[in-house]
Structures are given as C-alpha cells and as structure tokens.
Design an enzyme around this catalytic site. Structure first.
Site, PDB file in Angstrom:
ATOM      1  N   LYS A 278      -2.871  81.174  13.450  1.00  0.00           N
ATOM      2  CA  LYS A 278      -3.872  81.005  14.502  1.00  0.00           C
ATOM      3  C   LYS A 278      -4.057  79.520  14.948  1.00  0.00           C
ATOM      4  O   LYS A 278      -4.148  79.231  15.967  1.00  0.00           O
ATOM      5  CB  LYS A 278      -5.195  81.588  13.738  1.00  0.00           C
TER       6      LYS A 278
ATOM      7  N   GLU B 250       2.025  74.580   5.924  1.00  0.00           N
ATOM      8  CA  GLU B 250       2.977  75.475   5.246  1.00  0.00           C
ATOM      9  C   GLU B 250       3.982  76.113   6.293  1.00  0.00           C
ATOM     10  O   GLU B 250       5.311  76.088   6.248  1.00  0.00           O
ATOM     11  CB  GLU B 250       2.127  76.681   4.448  1.00  0.00           C
TER      12      GLU B 250
ATOM     13  N   GLY C 239      -7.823  85.069  10.621  1.00  0.00           N
ATOM     14  CA  GLY C 239      -6.657  85.546  10.038  1.00  0.00           C
ATOM     15  C   GLY C 239      -6.756  86.779   9.012  1.00  0.00           C
ATOM     16  O   GLY C 239      -5.995  87.611   9.337  1.00  0.00           O
ATOM     17  N   ARG C 240      -7.798  86.902   8.279  1.00  0.00           N
ATOM     18  CA  ARG C 240      -7.688  87.747   6.974  1.00  0.00           C
ATOM     19  C   ARG C 240      -8.116  89.114   8.055  1.00  0.00           C
ATOM     20  O   ARG C 240      -8.143  90.474   7.341  1.00  0.00           O
ATOM     21  CB  ARG C 240      -8.420  87.581   6.038  1.00  0.00           C
TER      22      ARG C 240
ATOM     23  N   GLU D  27     -12.043  85.253   0.153  1.00  0.00           N
ATOM     24  CA  GLU D  27     -12.231  83.995   1.366  1.00  0.00           C
ATOM     25  C   GLU D  27     -13.519  84.593   2.157  1.00  0.00           C
ATOM     26  O   GLU D  27     -14.176  83.611   2.548  1.00  0.00           O
ATOM     27  CB  GLU D  27     -11.208  84.123   2.255  1.00  0.00           C
TER      28      GLU D  27
ATOM     29  N   HIS E 216      -0.032  99.205 -17.714  1.00  0.00           N
ATOM     30  CA  HIS E 216       0.741  98.797 -18.910  1.00  0.00           C
ATOM     31  C   HIS E 216       0.706  97.158 -18.754  1.00  0.00           C
ATOM     32  O   HIS E 216       1.313  96.657 -19.426  1.00  0.00           O
ATOM     33  CB  HIS E 216       2.319  99.190 -18.715  1.00  0.00           C
TER      34      HIS E 216
ATOM     35  N   LYS F  36      -7.149  71.036   1.461  1.00  0.00           N
ATOM     36  CA  LYS F  36      -6.045  70.770   2.348  1.00  0.00           C
ATOM     37  C   LYS F  36      -5.961  69.230   2.872  1.00  0.00           C
ATOM     38  O   LYS F  36      -4.802  68.676   2.988  1.00  0.00           O
ATOM     39  CB  LYS F  36      -6.279  71.540   3.643  1.00  0.00           C
TER      40      LYS F  36
END
Ligand code: F6P
Length: 530
Positions: free
Chosen positions: A200, A206, A259-260, A345, A376, A497
């Site tokens: 965005k 990254e 974004g999410r 977030e 498990h 960041k």
C-alpha cells in the site's frame, strides 16, 4: 464527509449497561454450561443463527438472555450500529489518519474500481495469452508483500487452492529473510514469471528489498526490459512508477482501505490469477452479503455484532486474555495468521481514538492452528490449564477431499467432541466411575466451562470464505467501537521500523557507542564475519 462525534470521547464504563454487565459477570461462573443446557432444552437452537451461508453457534458461551440483553444495550449505548453505519457510508471513522475506512465499499456491486484491469491481466495469464519479454506465456505469479499485503490473499489462495488454475503457479512470499524470496522464485522460469509488488505504501523495506532481489533475478533471465514482468499494487502509484514499473501494470489501492482489510481489492491480484475473476467476484459477493447483514440486522440478531460483543464480554468482564481460532479445514491453516493481524493490529491499542488512555483491557492475543494439529499441540492448556481461553471452532460441512470417505466425518466429529469436552468437561466422580485409579482422578478430570463458538461453512467456496473473513472484520470493528479505540490505524508498528533503520546503519559498519545493544551488535559482527 465530516466526521460525526465519536463515542470514544466517553469511556465505555459510563454506558449504563457496563455496570449491569459487571454485576452479571460476578455471577457468570455460578451457573455451569451443563446447567445452562439442562435448564433450557432450546438453548442450542436459540443461541445460534445464520449469516449468509454460515451457521454460527454461540450456545457454549457463558451467557444467558440477561447477559445478551445487557450486551445489546451496551452496543446501542456505545453507538455501535451508528459507527458501523458511518463506516459503511464512507464517513471518516479513522481519525488518527484522517480517513474513512472503505473496505466494504470495495465489495459492493461494481465497487472495486480496478476489477476489470485485474480481470484482464488475470484472464490473460490464465488463458496463456499474456506473454513476457521473450514472448513466452506468463505461467507463474509471485506476490511480494507483507502484513495485509500478504496474509489475506495468501490465506485465501491456500483455502481456495482446489479452484486454482492447474497451469498457473501462484506463490506468496513475505519475510525479509533472503531465503524466503529465494524459495518463492526457486524453480520458476523468469521468462514466464510475473512478480507482483504488493505494498500500500510502496515503502515497506521487506517488500522493496524483495522486489530488488526479484528484479535482479528477472533481469538475469530476460534482460533489462521488465515491463511485462513486474506489476505493482499500491496506494501511491507514483512510487511504483518511480521504480520503473510500467504504469499499465500499476494497480491502485484506495488509501482508505487498510492493509488488513484489503482482501477485496487490487491486493487480491495474485489470488485472482489463481482462482479466476468469476471466483474472485464470488468472494466479493460473499463479503458484501455480510456487509449488508451488518448494516441491516437488528443488534440482537446481528451475528458480527454479537460475536464482537461476546469478545468484549470475555475481555472486559470475564478477564480473558486470548482467543484461539481453530479451523477444521486444512485449507484454512493460514486463517489464524490473517486474523492475528486483523484483530491484534486493530485492537492492540492503549489509548482511545481521541488520545485519552483506555480505562480497561482492549484486544486479546489471537492464536491458532488447524483442528487436529492444534488438539495435539495446545488443547491440553485449553482443557486443563489455569486460564480460560475462548475458542472459535471453524468447520466445513462439505470437504475438498475425503479419500475412502474415511476422513471428513471423523475430522468434524473431533470439532464437535472438542466443543463438548471444553464446555461440559468430566467431573471427578465421572472420571472415577470409569475405573480411573484414585491417584489419577484429579489428573484425568476436566473442569468444563471452557467457552467456544462454532462457525460452520457449507464448503470452502469463495462466497463462504468471503463471508467468514467479513464476519471477523466486522466483529473486530464492533469491539473497537465499544472500547472507543480506532481499529484502522497501527502506530504501534512504527517505532520498531524506525529503529531497524538505525540498526541497519550500525550493522553496515556504523560506530557502536555505549548503548544497551552494543555487546549484542559486537557479538553479531564477530559471528557474522566477512
Ligand atoms: O504491519 C504494519 C503494516 O503497516 C500493516 O498494517 C500493513 O499491512 C503492512 O505493514 C504492509 O504495509 P504495505 O502494504 O504498505 O507494504
């Protein structure tokens, strides 16, 4: 549009229903789930309902009509319906970034402005008519992105893998670890590969570093003309074009779509290449059905509102600190990671939307893993640990695969068994009656009263998946509206960041001063060598 006054300025405890709920919470443990079911034969039918094609059963939650009534009052007193209506209408609901939150508008009919461009590209790739620099057809799409530019589309791609085009390889990579992008590109032919840089902001290191690595890889394969090999999805097209990406392959993301919350946007380009525009449109339609339900259903039967209120009941009144999400469908194995970002977030906030400190706990820790794997791994703690962790058990009625007819009913039987064991446990008397040696009875008894919600999808279809994702999105927003926090910003990721940039300079040879990390930096340099 101008922002309406926010209930965030008023602490949630000033809502009259808050004190009612506090009093009810004191008594909540007095009636066990066994008793609640014993005294109300209709409980399972009454405390469950449909949203779109999903069936949601919240009967194993520690609530009765009084609690549900007070939670509904709280929602009204905190203006939840109004907040949701303003969000759906495109009013500014993200005050710290001065924006609306228009993710729902994207999935309304004809709401996704770039849909036709996405579809052209996806169709060309799927038909084998979209070619690269050498004239070879594009047969692979690699999505580079992180957080919301990765988790939703990657989760949906995994979930809908059974619908993916057999000849188009779609991969997603997020981590800054150089091995990750290497793995994502391994075995692919650069001449037949489209790299999608999904960011965005188009500044996320990254993704930018991965883009440079992928660009080098493409150049080594096809030469310098990458105009048919790199696409971008971003809210800042100028930054993508400044990196040399052909404007024809730059798809815009509105800056009002977080974004999410961006699955139903151009961020879904790689997903669309895999499943096709029609299936992608079904996903949007599924989300839209739940958006409409949110806007239209009364509080008492509004499923995302109810689920958000139950989260608040657990977090603010019963002291729960976590939520486990356990999908009984391997295709949904990445759902917990997507929901982790969506919920943590959005809800991990210590100040209200107006900047005043919140007065109580906000977002819970969200974690999870697929059904029997999770059983498990961490279900021991859910059944017998000292913390009560509410659990979402997400099942699918019609499986993607069921070899020999031997898997699926057994798989779903496990979901039902876990819901039952968590809720009703096994008393010491019942355990002893099974012939358990007396010294083991305490170890092998189960307390019960461990709450769970069951969410059942008819099948892993794009529409049902869209409904599931939108259900969690709105449930998240509802919690934020109750607490008066802003679910659409994420300032908490910024400090790390900024410090990473400073440490990167240090690791690149900058002078190490007398600072807390100095010994670690020196040891790292020593070990790294070179
Ligand atoms: O994790 C922080 C964050 O800003 C997320 O909200 C976002 O989804 C992710 O980074 C990636 O950001 P972008 O899409 O701008 O690269």
């Amino acid at each position: 549009m101008t922002p309406a006054p926010s209930s965030s300025a008023v602490p949630p405890s000033s809502a009259p229903a808050w004190a009612t709920l506090e009093a009810l919470a004191d008594d909540a443990g007095a009636t066990s789930l066994r008793d609640r079911f014993a005294h109300d034969p209709d409980r399972a039918a009454r405390l469950s309902g449909a949203v779109g094609d999903l069936w949601v059963d919240w009967s194993r939650q520690p609530v009765d009509d009084e609690v549900l009534g007070a939670l509904a009052d709280l929602a009204r007193q905190r203006d939840v319906p109004d907040f949701c209506a303003r969000m759906l209408a495109g009013v500014e609901v993200n005050p710290t970034e001065g924006r609306a939150a228009t993710h729902a508008a994207q999935r309304a009919p004809d709401g996704l402005a770039g849909f036709d461009r996405m579809a052209d590209l996806a169709d060309g790739i799927r038909a084998g008519t979209r070619t690269g620099a050498t004239g070879a057809p594009i047969r692979a799409v690699v999505n580079l992105g992180i957080g919301g530019s990765h988790l939703g589309p990657a989760m949906a791609h995994e979930a809908l893998g059974h619908l993916a085009h057999p000849d188009v390889e779609v991969r997603f990579t997020a981590s800054l670890d150089g091995a990750a992008v290497g793995d994502a590109l391994a075995g692919l032919d650069p001449a037949a590969t489209l790299v999608v840089a999904c960011s965005k902001s188009f500044t996320t290191p990254e993704t930018m570093v991965a883009l440079d690595t992928a660009t080098d890889w493409l150049r080594a394969g096809v030469g310098n003309d990458l105009s048919r090999h790199v696409a971008a999805v971003t809210a800042v097209p100028s930054l993508a074009e400044a990196r040399g990406i052909d404007p024809d392959l730059v798809l815009a993301l509105p800056d009002t779509v977080g974004g999410r919350f961006s699955l139903a946007s151009a961020a879904g380009l790689a997903l669309m290449a895999a499943i096709g525009p029609d299936a992608f449109a079904d996903l949007l339609a599924g989300m839209h059905a739940v958006d409409r339900h949110l806007g239209e259903a009364p509080v008492e039967s509004n499923v995302p509102v109810l689920l958000g209120l139950l989260d608040v009941w657990h977090r603010s009144f019963l002291g729960a600190t976590a939520l486990a999400v356990v999908p009984y469908a391997d295709g949904l194995r990445n759902l917990p990671a997507h929901l982790q970002q969506l919920m943590m977030e959005s809800l991990g906030k210590q100040v209200a939307a107006d900047g005043s400190p919140v007065e109580g706990p906000t977002g819970a820790v969200v974690f999870g893993a697929p059904g029997t794997d999770a059983q498990h791994a961490f279900f021991q703690l859910l059944h017998q640990g000292t913390d009560v962790v509410p659990v979402d058990l997400v099942g699918v009625a019609r499986p993607v695969a069921d070899p020999r007819g031997a898997h699926h009913d057994l798989f779903m039987a496990n979901l039902l068994a876990q819901a039952e064991a968590l809720a009703f446990g096994r008393t010491e008397a019942e355990t002893a009656a099974l012939g358990t040696p007396p010294e083991r009875v305490a170890h092998q008894a189960f307390p019960g009263d461990r709450p769970s919600t069951v969410i059942l999808l008819p099948e892993l279809s794009p529409a049902a998946l869209g409904q599931l994702v939108a259900l969690y999105e709105h449930r998240t927003v509802v919690q934020a509206a109750i607490w008066g926090i802003n679910p659409f910003d994420q300032w908490g990721v910024e400090l790390g960041k900024q410090l990473a940039t400073r440490f990167a300079d240090l690791l690149a040879g900058g002078e190490v001063r007398d600072e807390p990390a100095a010994p670690l930096v020196r040891r790292y340099r020593e070990l790294r060598g070179g």
